[in-house]
Design a protein around this motif. Sequence first.
Motif, PDB file in Angstrom:
ATOM      1  N   MET A  86      -2.944 -37.582 -16.903  1.00 25.40           N
ATOM      2  CA  MET A  86      -2.053 -36.515 -17.346  1.00 25.40           C
ATOM      3  C   MET A  86      -0.695 -36.560 -16.223  1.00 25.40           C
ATOM      4  SD  MET A  86      -3.940 -32.896 -18.217  1.00 25.40           S
ATOM      5  CE  MET A  86      -2.912 -32.349 -18.895  1.00 25.40           C
TER       6      MET A  86
ATOM      7  N   THR B 211       1.670 -25.222 -13.667  1.00 29.64           N
ATOM      8  CA  THR B 211       0.669 -24.721 -14.955  1.00 29.64           C
ATOM      9  C   THR B 211      -0.638 -25.650 -14.918  1.00 29.64           C
ATOM     10  OG1 THR B 211       2.227 -24.217 -16.475  1.00 29.64           O
ATOM     11  CG2 THR B 211       0.384 -24.928 -17.501  1.00 29.64           C
TER      12      THR B 211
ATOM     13  N   ASP C 236       7.943 -15.916 -10.161  1.00 32.88           N
ATOM     14  CA  ASP C 236       8.279 -15.508  -8.893  1.00 32.88           C
ATOM     15  C   ASP C 236       8.874 -16.417  -8.027  1.00 32.88           C
ATOM     16  OD1 ASP C 236       6.218 -16.790  -7.410  1.00 32.88           O
ATOM     17  OD2 ASP C 236       4.938 -15.752  -8.680  1.00 32.88           O
TER      18      ASP C 236
ATOM     19  N   GLY D 246       7.899 -25.212  -9.950  1.00 29.92           N
ATOM     20  CA  GLY D 246       7.746 -25.376 -11.387  1.00 29.92           C
ATOM     21  C   GLY D 246       9.012 -25.956 -11.998  1.00 29.92           C
ATOM     22  N   THR D 247       9.072 -27.047 -12.923  1.00 26.17           N
ATOM     23  CA  THR D 247      10.152 -27.722 -13.198  1.00 26.17           C
ATOM     24  C   THR D 247      10.642 -27.344 -14.749  1.00 26.17           C
ATOM     25  OG1 THR D 247       8.825 -29.501 -14.262  1.00 26.17           O
ATOM     26  CG2 THR D 247       9.527 -29.526 -11.929  1.00 26.17           C
TER      27      THR D 247
ATOM     28  N   ALA E  90       7.668 -29.237 -21.932  1.00 23.54           N
ATOM     29  CA  ALA E  90       6.632 -29.937 -22.489  1.00 23.54           C
ATOM     30  C   ALA E  90       5.179 -29.200 -22.618  1.00 23.54           C
ATOM     31  CB  ALA E  90       6.450 -31.232 -21.522  1.00 23.54           C
TER      32      ALA E  90
ATOM     33  N   ALA F 279       6.572 -18.608 -22.814  1.00 20.41           N
ATOM     34  CA  ALA F 279       7.287 -19.124 -21.791  1.00 20.41           C
ATOM     35  C   ALA F 279       8.898 -18.676 -22.309  1.00 20.41           C
ATOM     36  CB  ALA F 279       7.447 -20.315 -21.687  1.00 20.41           C
ATOM     37  N   ASP F 280       9.876 -18.576 -21.234  1.00 19.29           N
ATOM     38  CA  ASP F 280      11.142 -18.192 -21.310  1.00 19.29           C
ATOM     39  C   ASP F 280      12.080 -19.318 -22.046  1.00 19.29           C
ATOM     40  OD1 ASP F 280      11.467 -15.309 -20.425  1.00 19.29           O
ATOM     41  OD2 ASP F 280      10.225 -16.502 -18.962  1.00 19.29           O
TER      42      ASP F 280
ATOM     43  N   GLY G 298       4.289 -11.017 -16.225  1.00 19.64           N
ATOM     44  CA  GLY G 298       5.694 -11.485 -16.246  1.00 19.64           C
ATOM     45  C   GLY G 298       6.230 -12.280 -17.365  1.00 19.64           C
TER      46      GLY G 298
HETATM   47  C1  LIG Z   1       2.061 -16.916 -11.622  1.00 17.03           C
HETATM   48  C2  LIG Z   1       2.928 -17.709 -12.600  1.00 17.03           C
HETATM   49  C3  LIG Z   1       3.779 -16.929 -13.401  1.00 17.03           C
HETATM   50  C4  LIG Z   1       4.604 -17.567 -14.352  1.00 17.03           C
HETATM   51  N1  LIG Z   1       5.346 -17.077 -14.853  1.00 17.03           N
HETATM   52  C5  LIG Z   1       6.129 -17.470 -16.009  1.00 17.03           C
HETATM   53  C6  LIG Z   1       7.294 -16.808 -16.884  1.00 17.03           C
HETATM   54  O1  LIG Z   1       7.405 -15.670 -16.461  1.00 17.03           O
HETATM   55  N2  LIG Z   1       7.888 -17.371 -17.782  1.00 17.03           N
HETATM   56  C7  LIG Z   1       7.830 -18.845 -18.093  1.00 17.03           C
HETATM   57  O2  LIG Z   1       8.371 -19.225 -18.841  1.00 17.03           O
HETATM   58  N3  LIG Z   1       6.891 -19.594 -17.201  1.00 17.03           N
HETATM   59  C8  LIG Z   1       5.796 -18.887 -16.194  1.00 17.03           C
HETATM   60  N4  LIG Z   1       5.237 -19.805 -15.441  1.00 17.03           N
HETATM   61  C9  LIG Z   1       5.041 -21.083 -15.715  1.00 17.03           C
HETATM   62  C10 LIG Z   1       6.079 -21.973 -14.824  1.00 17.03           C
HETATM   63  O3  LIG Z   1       7.302 -21.592 -15.365  1.00 17.03           O
HETATM   64  C11 LIG Z   1       5.462 -23.248 -14.931  1.00 17.03           C
HETATM   65  O4  LIG Z   1       6.501 -23.988 -14.135  1.00 17.03           O
HETATM   66  C12 LIG Z   1       5.817 -24.355 -16.202  1.00 17.03           C
HETATM   67  O5  LIG Z   1       5.121 -23.756 -17.303  1.00 17.03           O
HETATM   68  C13 LIG Z   1       5.232 -25.360 -15.922  1.00 17.03           C
HETATM   69  O6  LIG Z   1       6.079 -26.453 -15.345  1.00 17.03           O
HETATM   70  P1  LIG Z   1       5.478 -27.478 -14.131  1.00 17.03           P
HETATM   71  O7  LIG Z   1       6.892 -28.310 -13.603  1.00 17.03           O
HETATM   72  O8  LIG Z   1       4.774 -26.748 -13.228  1.00 17.03           O
HETATM   73  O9  LIG Z   1       4.499 -28.205 -15.026  1.00 17.03           O
HETATM   74  P2  LIG Z   1       3.269 -28.987 -14.781  1.00 17.03           P
HETATM   75  O10 LIG Z   1       2.100 -27.755 -14.274  1.00 17.03           O
HETATM   76  O11 LIG Z   1       3.372 -30.100 -13.810  1.00 17.03           O
HETATM   77  O12 LIG Z   1       2.846 -29.614 -16.325  1.00 17.03           O
HETATM   78  C14 LIG Z   1       2.518 -28.714 -17.352  1.00 17.03           C
HETATM   79  C15 LIG Z   1       2.110 -29.714 -18.643  1.00 17.03           C
HETATM   80  O13 LIG Z   1       3.285 -30.751 -19.024  1.00 17.03           O
HETATM   81  C16 LIG Z   1       2.938 -31.731 -18.910  1.00 17.03           C
HETATM   82  N5  LIG Z   1       4.183 -32.493 -18.415  1.00 17.03           N
HETATM   83  C17 LIG Z   1       4.903 -31.936 -17.180  1.00 17.03           C
HETATM   84  N6  LIG Z   1       5.937 -32.827 -17.097  1.00 17.03           N
HETATM   85  C18 LIG Z   1       6.259 -33.391 -18.213  1.00 17.03           C
HETATM   86  C19 LIG Z   1       7.070 -34.342 -18.896  1.00 17.03           C
HETATM   87  N7  LIG Z   1       8.326 -34.453 -18.095  1.00 17.03           N
HETATM   88  N8  LIG Z   1       7.124 -35.033 -19.766  1.00 17.03           N
HETATM   89  C20 LIG Z   1       6.000 -34.838 -20.566  1.00 17.03           C
HETATM   90  N9  LIG Z   1       4.756 -33.987 -20.266  1.00 17.03           N
HETATM   91  C21 LIG Z   1       4.994 -33.216 -19.172  1.00 17.03           C
HETATM   92  C22 LIG Z   1       1.694 -31.892 -17.883  1.00 17.03           C
HETATM   93  O14 LIG Z   1       1.021 -32.994 -18.014  1.00 17.03           O
HETATM   94  C23 LIG Z   1       1.099 -30.664 -18.241  1.00 17.03           C
HETATM   95  O15 LIG Z   1       0.292 -30.861 -19.268  1.00 17.03           O
HETATM   96  C24 LIG Z   1       4.492 -19.259 -14.449  1.00 17.03           C
HETATM   97  C25 LIG Z   1       3.525 -19.872 -13.665  1.00 17.03           C
HETATM   98  C26 LIG Z   1       2.799 -19.292 -12.790  1.00 17.03           C
HETATM   99  C27 LIG Z   1       1.730 -19.800 -12.017  1.00 17.03           C
END
Ligand SMILES: Cc1cc2nc3c(=O)[nH]c(=O)nc-3n(C[C@H](O)[C@H](O)[C@H](O)COP(=O)(O)OP(=O)(O)OC[C@H]3O[C@@H](n4cnc5c(N)ncnc54)[C@H](O)[C@@H]3O)c2cc1C
Lengths: 167, 266
Positions: B26, B33, B100, B107-108, B114, B120-121, B182
């Motif tokens: 992955m 997430t 938050d 988070g990205t 993806a 999600a927003d 949230g």
């Molecule tokens: C407490 C909490 C509250 C949150 N509240 C919100 C909210 O209010 N609104 C909102 O929109 N989100 C919310 N999120 C989600 C947050 O925005 C995450 O950052 C986002 O969903 C995932 O981004 P990440 O970079 O952490 O991805 P990761 O966790 O690293 O990856 C997520 C998934 O995408 C895949 N992936 C990652 N990058 C790529 C890429 N470049 N190409 C292809 N596949 C890829 C990974 O394999 C995985 O399956 C919340 C998360 C938490 C923990």
Amino acid sequence: MRDIVLNVNGKTRHARIEERTLLVSLLRDTLGLTGTHVGCDTSQCGACVVSIEGETVKSCSVLAATLPDGTAISTIESLATSDALHPMQQAFSECHALQCGYCTPGLVITAIDIVRKNPEGLTPDLIRKELKGNICRCTGYLNIIQAIMRGAAAMGVPTLAAEGEAQ
Amino acid sequence: MNEFQIIRPAALSDAVAAFNDAEEAMYLSGGMTLIPSMKARLAAPQLLIDLSGLPEMQGISDSGLSLRIGAMTRWAEILRSDVVAGAIPELARLVGQIADRHVRNRGTIGGSIANNDPAADCPAAVLGLGATLITDRREIAADDFYLGLFTTALEEDEILVAIDFPKPQAAAYAKHPHPASGYAVAGVMVARMAQGWRVAVTGAGADGAFRLTELEAALQSGPVEAALEKIDVSAIQVLNEPAFPADFRRQLILWLARESLGRLAV
Ligand SMILES: Cc1cc2nc3c(=O)[nH]c(=O)nc-3n(C[C@H](O)[C@H](O)[C@H](O)COP(=O)(O)OP(=O)(O)OC[C@H]3O[C@@H](n4cnc5c(N)ncnc54)[C@H](O)[C@@H]3O)c2cc1C
Ligand code: FES
Ligand code: FES
């Protein structure tokens, strides 16, 4: 397994860890820094907040092996000296901003970062918004907000009571 | 968590090759997430491919007509960026409502897009502005990207590299956050683009984010003030949950659209 080297609270620390090691487990179990807490397994509560290179993160959701060598981490243990609390810790104590204390390490690290990122001044409203990622099950937050206002003042940052709100 | 290996490739082609060589790999971006899902054993990859070492996935730039954001850009960087504030300030406002401060520091935007969580927003911005999703092998239009809950047009081994957002003449996003998580119970982005109006809804759709074509058509053909009075949303397929029943969600979409249109007017 892999060897990593981090700068934790100003000291260089070497460790040999499994790839799956979370930053919070490295801090608590390998380095013995048990001030950082774990309050949930859903990345929601903020009890585990530490700062990485000056940015607050939830250490339960960071893999230690993905941190570049030399990354600077600060935890709650970095704040007090042998004879004095950090002004923010002092303010939490004076304002009775904790009961069980489980959330407090994450909150104090967060509070100090909120103050640093807002040198132009703090309001209770802004603090409330910035505390979205820190859950406290005991206090009801009012005393925490008061403590952060007092701690900010002690750190030299102006505080403004919002309209209709006692400081 | 089960045991796994982590690699950090320096070239996109190496990342894709490693994905295809491994039994169960992955991609890892911010982990906000993925790591909680691995802790809950909802995901158990044997190989994690850390995307933080790929230069194509970094950076924010303004090309005049559009804003390009590298997929590995963290929410906090978008919030701090003068380029974003100058090009599409409403995008920064939307990002400020995500999660938050601690989660936004890791988070990205690429990980979120993806992952395509229906609550999600960011889908509201991608679809509402008609962004182009740039991957390691092609470009995908926003209208072809969202295929349902947690499902996108990305192939299994495909990497989202950057997002290209056309600049709107005006845009506004309004969200009703879930009181506990949230995330969006519903979120509506209204945008006036050079080619016409676009309205996108996240959080509420039974199949994920969608365009509110009824409202787009009403805005196109008449005065903004009258548009909401004219449309019928009773047939829209929305999520139905005890706390947020379908009728409430349909009403919420209209309230949020009104709020967004009101903010556009000022
Ligand atoms: C407490 C909490 C509250 C949150 N509240 C919100 C909210 O209010 N609104 C909102 O929109 N989100 C919310 N999120 C989600 C947050 O925005 C995450 O950052 C986002 O969903 C995932 O981004 P990440 O970079 O952490 O991805 P990761 O966790 O690293 O990856 C997520 C998934 O995408 C895949 N992936 C990652 N990058 C790529 C890429 N470049 N190409 C292809 N596949 C890829 C990974 O394999 C995985 O399956 C919340 C998360 C938490 C923990
Ligand atoms: S233990 Fe990290 S957020 Fe709860
Ligand atoms: S003091 Fe008990 S959780 Fe905050």
